[in-house]
Design a protein around this motif. Sequence first.
Motif, PDB file in Angstrom:
ATOM      1  N   LYS A  56       0.818  -1.212   0.000  1.00  0.00           N
ATOM      2  CA  LYS A  56       0.000   0.000   0.000  1.00  0.00           C
ATOM      3  C   LYS A  56       0.849   1.258   0.000  1.00  0.00           C
ATOM      4  O   LYS A  56       0.459   2.263  -0.572  1.00  0.00           O
ATOM      5  CB  LYS A  56      -0.892   0.033   1.250  1.00  0.00           C
ATOM      6  CG  LYS A  56      -2.077  -0.880   1.200  1.00  0.00           C
ATOM      7  CD  LYS A  56      -2.817  -0.909   2.511  1.00  0.00           C
ATOM      8  CE  LYS A  56      -3.633   0.315   2.778  1.00  0.00           C
ATOM      9  NZ  LYS A  56      -4.426   0.200   4.027  1.00  0.00           N
ATOM     10  N   SER A  57       1.997   1.210   0.693  1.00  0.00           N
ATOM     11  CA  SER A  57       2.774   2.428   0.857  1.00  0.00           C
ATOM     12  C   SER A  57       4.261   2.135   0.930  1.00  0.00           C
ATOM     13  O   SER A  57       4.680   0.989   1.089  1.00  0.00           O
ATOM     14  CB  SER A  57       2.311   3.179   2.109  1.00  0.00           C
ATOM     15  OG  SER A  57       2.462   2.359   3.243  1.00  0.00           O
ATOM     16  N   ALA A  58       5.040   3.224   0.827  1.00  0.00           N
ATOM     17  CA  ALA A  58       6.491   3.118   0.879  1.00  0.00           C
ATOM     18  C   ALA A  58       7.070   4.323   1.597  1.00  0.00           C
ATOM     19  O   ALA A  58       6.498   5.415   1.569  1.00  0.00           O
ATOM     20  CB  ALA A  58       7.074   3.030  -0.528  1.00  0.00           C
ATOM     21  N   ILE A  59       8.203   4.093   2.236  1.00  0.00           N
ATOM     22  CA  ILE A  59       8.995   5.144   2.872  1.00  0.00           C
ATOM     23  C   ILE A  59      10.380   5.043   2.267  1.00  0.00           C
ATOM     24  O   ILE A  59      10.914   3.947   2.133  1.00  0.00           O
ATOM     25  CB  ILE A  59       9.076   4.933   4.394  1.00  0.00           C
ATOM     26  CG1 ILE A  59       7.704   5.105   5.030  1.00  0.00           C
ATOM     27  CG2 ILE A  59      10.087   5.875   5.022  1.00  0.00           C
ATOM     28  CD1 ILE A  59       7.672   4.733   6.495  1.00  0.00           C
ATOM     29  N   SER A  77       2.648   2.892 -10.838  1.00  0.00           N
ATOM     30  CA  SER A  77       1.909   1.872 -11.584  1.00  0.00           C
ATOM     31  C   SER A  77       1.333   0.796 -10.663  1.00  0.00           C
ATOM     32  O   SER A  77       0.310   0.204 -10.975  1.00  0.00           O
ATOM     33  CB  SER A  77       2.789   1.229 -12.655  1.00  0.00           C
ATOM     34  OG  SER A  77       3.781   0.420 -12.061  1.00  0.00           O
ATOM     35  N   LEU A  78       1.993   0.539  -9.531  1.00  0.00           N
ATOM     36  CA  LEU A  78       1.495  -0.452  -8.576  1.00  0.00           C
ATOM     37  C   LEU A  78       0.594   0.167  -7.513  1.00  0.00           C
ATOM     38  O   LEU A  78       0.173  -0.515  -6.585  1.00  0.00           O
ATOM     39  CB  LEU A  78       2.675  -1.164  -7.897  1.00  0.00           C
ATOM     40  CG  LEU A  78       3.563  -2.006  -8.809  1.00  0.00           C
ATOM     41  CD1 LEU A  78       4.746  -2.562  -8.035  1.00  0.00           C
ATOM     42  CD2 LEU A  78       2.759  -3.125  -9.449  1.00  0.00           C
ATOM     43  N   ASP A  79       0.306   1.462  -7.656  1.00  0.00           N
ATOM     44  CA  ASP A  79      -0.548   2.190  -6.720  1.00  0.00           C
ATOM     45  C   ASP A  79       0.006   2.126  -5.292  1.00  0.00           C
ATOM     46  O   ASP A  79      -0.727   1.918  -4.328  1.00  0.00           O
ATOM     47  CB  ASP A  79      -1.987   1.664  -6.772  1.00  0.00           C
ATOM     48  CG  ASP A  79      -2.982   2.666  -6.208  1.00  0.00           C
ATOM     49  OD1 ASP A  79      -2.688   3.875  -6.243  1.00  0.00           O
ATOM     50  OD2 ASP A  79      -4.036   2.226  -5.704  1.00  0.00           O
ATOM     51  N   ILE A  80       1.328   2.298  -5.184  1.00  0.00           N
ATOM     52  CA  ILE A  80       2.006   2.348  -3.886  1.00  0.00           C
ATOM     53  C   ILE A  80       2.234   3.813  -3.555  1.00  0.00           C
ATOM     54  O   ILE A  80       2.898   4.530  -4.295  1.00  0.00           O
ATOM     55  CB  ILE A  80       3.342   1.582  -3.926  1.00  0.00           C
ATOM     56  CG1 ILE A  80       3.104   0.111  -4.245  1.00  0.00           C
ATOM     57  CG2 ILE A  80       4.078   1.731  -2.604  1.00  0.00           C
ATOM     58  CD1 ILE A  80       4.373  -0.680  -4.492  1.00  0.00           C
ATOM     59  N   LYS A  81       1.662   4.247  -2.450  1.00  0.00           N
ATOM     60  CA  LYS A  81       1.763   5.645  -2.051  1.00  0.00           C
ATOM     61  C   LYS A  81       3.100   5.891  -1.351  1.00  0.00           C
ATOM     62  O   LYS A  81       3.442   5.202  -0.388  1.00  0.00           O
ATOM     63  CB  LYS A  81       0.607   5.992  -1.113  1.00  0.00           C
ATOM     64  CG  LYS A  81       0.550   7.432  -0.711  1.00  0.00           C
ATOM     65  CD  LYS A  81      -0.647   7.684   0.180  1.00  0.00           C
ATOM     66  CE  LYS A  81      -0.676   9.134   0.606  1.00  0.00           C
ATOM     67  NZ  LYS A  81      -1.785   9.414   1.505  1.00  0.00           N
ATOM     68  N   LEU A  82       3.854   6.878  -1.844  1.00  0.00           N
ATOM     69  CA  LEU A  82       5.105   7.255  -1.207  1.00  0.00           C
ATOM     70  C   LEU A  82       4.777   8.199  -0.056  1.00  0.00           C
ATOM     71  O   LEU A  82       4.409   9.345  -0.268  1.00  0.00           O
ATOM     72  CB  LEU A  82       6.047   7.916  -2.213  1.00  0.00           C
ATOM     73  CG  LEU A  82       7.428   8.271  -1.702  1.00  0.00           C
ATOM     74  CD1 LEU A  82       8.183   7.025  -1.249  1.00  0.00           C
ATOM     75  CD2 LEU A  82       8.217   8.995  -2.775  1.00  0.00           C
TER      76      LEU A  82
END
Length: 142
Positions: A56-59, A77-82
């Motif tokens: 879902k997310s990334a840091i 593209s993978l809908d990963i929220k930074l």
Amino acid sequence: MQPSTASASSKSRSLQFPSAPLVPPIGYAMLDEGLCRVIGPFTKHNLSFLQQLGLKSAICLASSDCLDTYTQGILKSLDIKLLYSKFLSLENTSPSDVEVVVYDVLALLMNADNYPMMFITSSLVYSDLLVLGCLRRLQNIN
């Protein structure tokens, strides 16, 4: 008693393998349930693997080249929220700046709504180790 050939052949046909090979990014490791660490930037070979994680997310705590345009494109593209991106240099960063970064990142790591999450680094540098050490301490893991 041996299994019948019909049931053995049906088992082999039910196996499904991904069409693209699953290549983890360099330095991939599971830190905790729903939390992984990778060393960026990514390549096109990592895409299938990252899709399987369902993040879902990334840091990102890394050097500036860690979040190149290709890596940013993969996240999008993978809908990963930074959620957080900070580039720290040991030469130009004061201890109070590092303290703020560690606090901000820990607050994001402690929020269950952000999981499953990826922690992107350019290598295991001082700030990354501080954050991970503090997380382990909060979990009572020495």
